[in-house]
Design a protein around this motif. Sequence first.
Motif, PDB file in Angstrom:
ATOM      1  N   ASP A 114      16.837   0.166  32.700  1.00  0.00           N
ATOM      2  CA  ASP A 114      16.411  -1.161  33.117  1.00  0.00           C
ATOM      3  C   ASP A 114      17.403  -1.828  34.071  1.00  0.00           C
ATOM      4  O   ASP A 114      17.173  -2.918  34.551  1.00  0.00           O
ATOM      5  N   ASP A 128       8.542  -4.897  30.297  1.00  0.00           N
ATOM      6  CA  ASP A 128       7.696  -4.346  31.343  1.00  0.00           C
ATOM      7  C   ASP A 128       7.157  -5.419  32.266  1.00  0.00           C
ATOM      8  O   ASP A 128       6.465  -5.131  33.215  1.00  0.00           O
ATOM      9  N   LEU A 185      11.152  -8.914  36.187  1.00  0.00           N
ATOM     10  CA  LEU A 185      12.128  -8.184  36.981  1.00  0.00           C
ATOM     11  C   LEU A 185      12.959  -9.176  37.778  1.00  0.00           C
ATOM     12  O   LEU A 185      12.428 -10.036  38.471  1.00  0.00           O
ATOM     13  N   GLN A 215      10.393 -11.668  39.418  1.00  0.00           N
ATOM     14  CA  GLN A 215       8.997 -11.263  39.450  1.00  0.00           C
ATOM     15  C   GLN A 215       8.474 -11.216  38.032  1.00  0.00           C
ATOM     16  O   GLN A 215       9.139 -10.715  37.125  1.00  0.00           O
ATOM     17  N   GLN A 218      -2.771  -8.877  33.063  1.00  0.00           N
ATOM     18  CA  GLN A 218      -3.258  -7.649  33.680  1.00  0.00           C
ATOM     19  C   GLN A 218      -3.599  -7.844  35.156  1.00  0.00           C
ATOM     20  O   GLN A 218      -3.459  -6.939  35.960  1.00  0.00           O
ATOM     21  N   ASN A 227      -7.959  -2.685  39.593  1.00  0.00           N
ATOM     22  CA  ASN A 227      -6.652  -2.612  40.247  1.00  0.00           C
ATOM     23  C   ASN A 227      -6.667  -1.857  41.566  1.00  0.00           C
ATOM     24  O   ASN A 227      -5.618  -1.478  42.077  1.00  0.00           O
ATOM     25  N   ILE A 236      -6.843   0.431  47.760  1.00  0.00           N
ATOM     26  CA  ILE A 236      -6.703   1.873  47.564  1.00  0.00           C
ATOM     27  C   ILE A 236      -7.972   2.540  48.050  1.00  0.00           C
ATOM     28  O   ILE A 236      -9.077   2.174  47.644  1.00  0.00           O
ATOM     29  N   ASN A 288      -8.477   6.151  48.349  1.00  0.00           N
ATOM     30  CA  ASN A 288      -8.800   7.262  47.446  1.00  0.00           C
ATOM     31  C   ASN A 288      -7.508   7.693  46.770  1.00  0.00           C
ATOM     32  O   ASN A 288      -6.508   6.979  46.833  1.00  0.00           O
ATOM     33  N   ARG A 289      -7.554   8.846  46.137  1.00  0.00           N
ATOM     34  CA  ARG A 289      -6.378   9.320  45.403  1.00  0.00           C
ATOM     35  C   ARG A 289      -5.114   9.311  46.239  1.00  0.00           C
ATOM     36  O   ARG A 289      -4.014   9.161  45.724  1.00  0.00           O
ATOM     37  N   ASN A 290      -5.278   9.529  47.548  1.00  0.00           N
ATOM     38  CA  ASN A 290      -4.093   9.750  48.371  1.00  0.00           C
ATOM     39  C   ASN A 290      -3.753   8.650  49.365  1.00  0.00           C
ATOM     40  O   ASN A 290      -2.665   8.654  49.909  1.00  0.00           O
ATOM     41  N   ALA A 330      -0.269   9.956  50.555  1.00  0.00           N
ATOM     42  CA  ALA A 330       0.510  10.991  49.883  1.00  0.00           C
ATOM     43  C   ALA A 330       0.036  12.342  50.396  1.00  0.00           C
ATOM     44  O   ALA A 330      -1.157  12.623  50.409  1.00  0.00           O
ATOM     45  N   ARG A 333       0.056   3.853  42.350  1.00  0.00           N
ATOM     46  CA  ARG A 333      -1.168   3.225  41.862  1.00  0.00           C
ATOM     47  C   ARG A 333      -0.845   1.758  41.607  1.00  0.00           C
ATOM     48  O   ARG A 333       0.320   1.424  41.421  1.00  0.00           O
ATOM     49  N   PRO A 334      -1.860   0.922  41.577  1.00  0.00           N
ATOM     50  CA  PRO A 334      -1.556  -0.504  41.357  1.00  0.00           C
ATOM     51  C   PRO A 334      -0.818  -0.751  40.043  1.00  0.00           C
ATOM     52  O   PRO A 334      -0.030  -1.679  39.931  1.00  0.00           O
TER      53      PRO A 334
END
Lengths: 432, 298
Positions: free
Chosen positions: A36, A67, A70, A131, A136, A168, A235, A237-239, A295, B13-14
Amino acid sequence: MQLTSKQSIASALALASCSLLSQQANAAEPIPANDDWKVDAAIMYYGEQDRVQATEAIGNVQKAFGDTSLLDMKIVVDSLTGASASGAVAQAESQTFTRPSGDGQYTVAAGDTPLDDTFHDTRVQLSANWQEVINQDWTGNIGVYGSKEFDYLSMGINGGLERSFNKNNTTLSLSGAFTNDVVDPVGGRPVAMSEMVFRGNYDNDADYQAAFDQTRLAGDDTKQTSDIMFGVTQIINRNWLMQANYGLSSVSGYMTDPYKILSEVDINGVTQSYRYENRPDSRLKHSVFLLTKGALDSGVVDFSYRYSTDDWEIQSHTLETHYRYNFSPTMYAQLHLRYYQQQAAEFYQPFLMSGDAIPEYASADYRIGDMTAYTIGLKFGQHLSGGHELSYRIEYYQQNPENNGTEIPGQLQNYDLFPSVKAIVAQVSYSF
Amino acid sequence: MSKAPKVMSLQPRPWGFLGSFSAMASPCELLMAVDDEHIARQMLNIAYDEAKRIEHKFSRFIEGNVVWQLNHAQGETTPIDAETVHLFKFAQQCFQLSESAFDISACPLIALWRFDGSHGVPLQTEIDATMLKVGFARIALTDNSVCMPADMSVDFGGIGKEYAVDRTAQTLVNRWPNHSVLVNFGGDIACPIIKSDGWQVGIENPHKLDNAAALLTIRQGALATSGNTRRYIEVDGKRYGHIINPKTGYPIELAPLSVTVLAPNCVMAGMLATMSMLKGPDAEDFLQQQGVDFKVFR
């Protein structure tokens, strides 16, 4: 209570599995849990050929509280020395200038671009940011900023909110910042467009000082900057992800560079006098930023474009890309390319023509003139044991100021009025 | 350790980072609620190394490893290390708790029932002959050695993946006790640290493969699935699943299509799922009596 035979299977399995797993935990080497806290330290060198040299020490500490929270604190100390272009043009004969403090003179050789070599400063900059993951969907941050150098004090606050939607996959962000700066130039603020005076033209120090004082305003001045930024991250897609930001920045107050001057030349290009520059006291800037980041099998690549325009009529386009390639899980290299193009401010002019009316606003600072610039950089990073990382970065940066269409009279045609500035940036960073 | 390059991917990822790689013949994923890429990369490295280590050490298909040596010992006593002893002892307890239904030495029987569609039901004589090569009770286990008859062999396939999941989860917890992570090796899942809003996990619909039939929210714990969904044969209209009863030599009758069990750890969840499959028609009753959450598809 008597367990039935079937119930005892679950408890017996729980026991057996725990014994299977716990023996392994004991056998595993204890690893210190210091995750941390994260500390980054870096030393950076920035050097322009024959001009400004800067050495910078950067320390960054991040501390996570659970979590959701910060704290990020940063300190930067840098030391600048060297010469910077004063705005005056080169001449066939050597030129003598009064120092900004009024105390003393310096001389520039024939044919050389006039550089003010009094430039040296130490700057300390502190910032802290908190932060907080509110829930959520919402994340917030607030921060404070302060920096001090000899003739400049800057203090600011900032804050932002982020909201996630669409599982998200979409994030909207809104952030704002306000900064108040105090400018207290060496020798005082020059009177706008006033003429530089020289000791040699006066019989005694008192007369000279009185004339110099005529070119100066008493006290310091301030500048306020308000920024608002709205951003969307999506976002794809995955990448791949995409980001778009719109920013609005409003500045009011003292924006003139007190150390910059303009040469006033005749039709033969011969300097008659020097005047202190003057810039408007308000500026409204819009910017749009687009980024896509992806990615790859063994790396990461991003491309971005920024467009910015303001009511000084400075327009700029920036294209930038980073490509990171992982040679192994512990070694990577990153290539950085950046291209920048800028159109001059409406009041930019490389020199004044004597005989013409003195404009209200004028500056010969090449940094607000027509210009292209590019950066080529290479970075190597190495993950060490215990979560440490060592990285090295080297970049070459070149600014190519250009004529904004001004006709060049007489002898000035013999000189490069728009010399390139070449710089090297080197940095070593250590994270632990 | 293998010298081959690690093939892993780490994507932002978010909610943090998603790490993925392939090991133990399965797609493996690590979901990390971590905003620091550096930590995420270290976590992914640990998961990858652990999955590969266990695969290399305990896969029946890798020549020269501990399992290969045991299966080629020809009746000799073989010394084994502490980790292998523990796995053997766990397998032994499962053998006893399941009244000989779960048996890591059952692989010759499983090999006899080939579920590639080209073979029918084996002959009773074949089954009888093969049954002689099966039986954990005939394995002599000490605290540092194993001795089994020359014609026998063992397979940790029924435990290995769950074991790797738990081991990885445990290593990550020890090192980062405050970061929620979901370890998913081919559907066997553990999330050792409470995640307040939970992880969403889809359970595959065995009637419609690659589709989620149910969405589970896991805040903490483990989940494992045992199923007949992809491997079975049909002979004369009768469906034979791939789970063989080592006591009869035949596939379990009326076993569920798949069983998913939630338990404190993945090894336990996996074993309860497998044992309930071995109960055939009584799978639900068995699970109900264990006091665990479960989902059965028939």
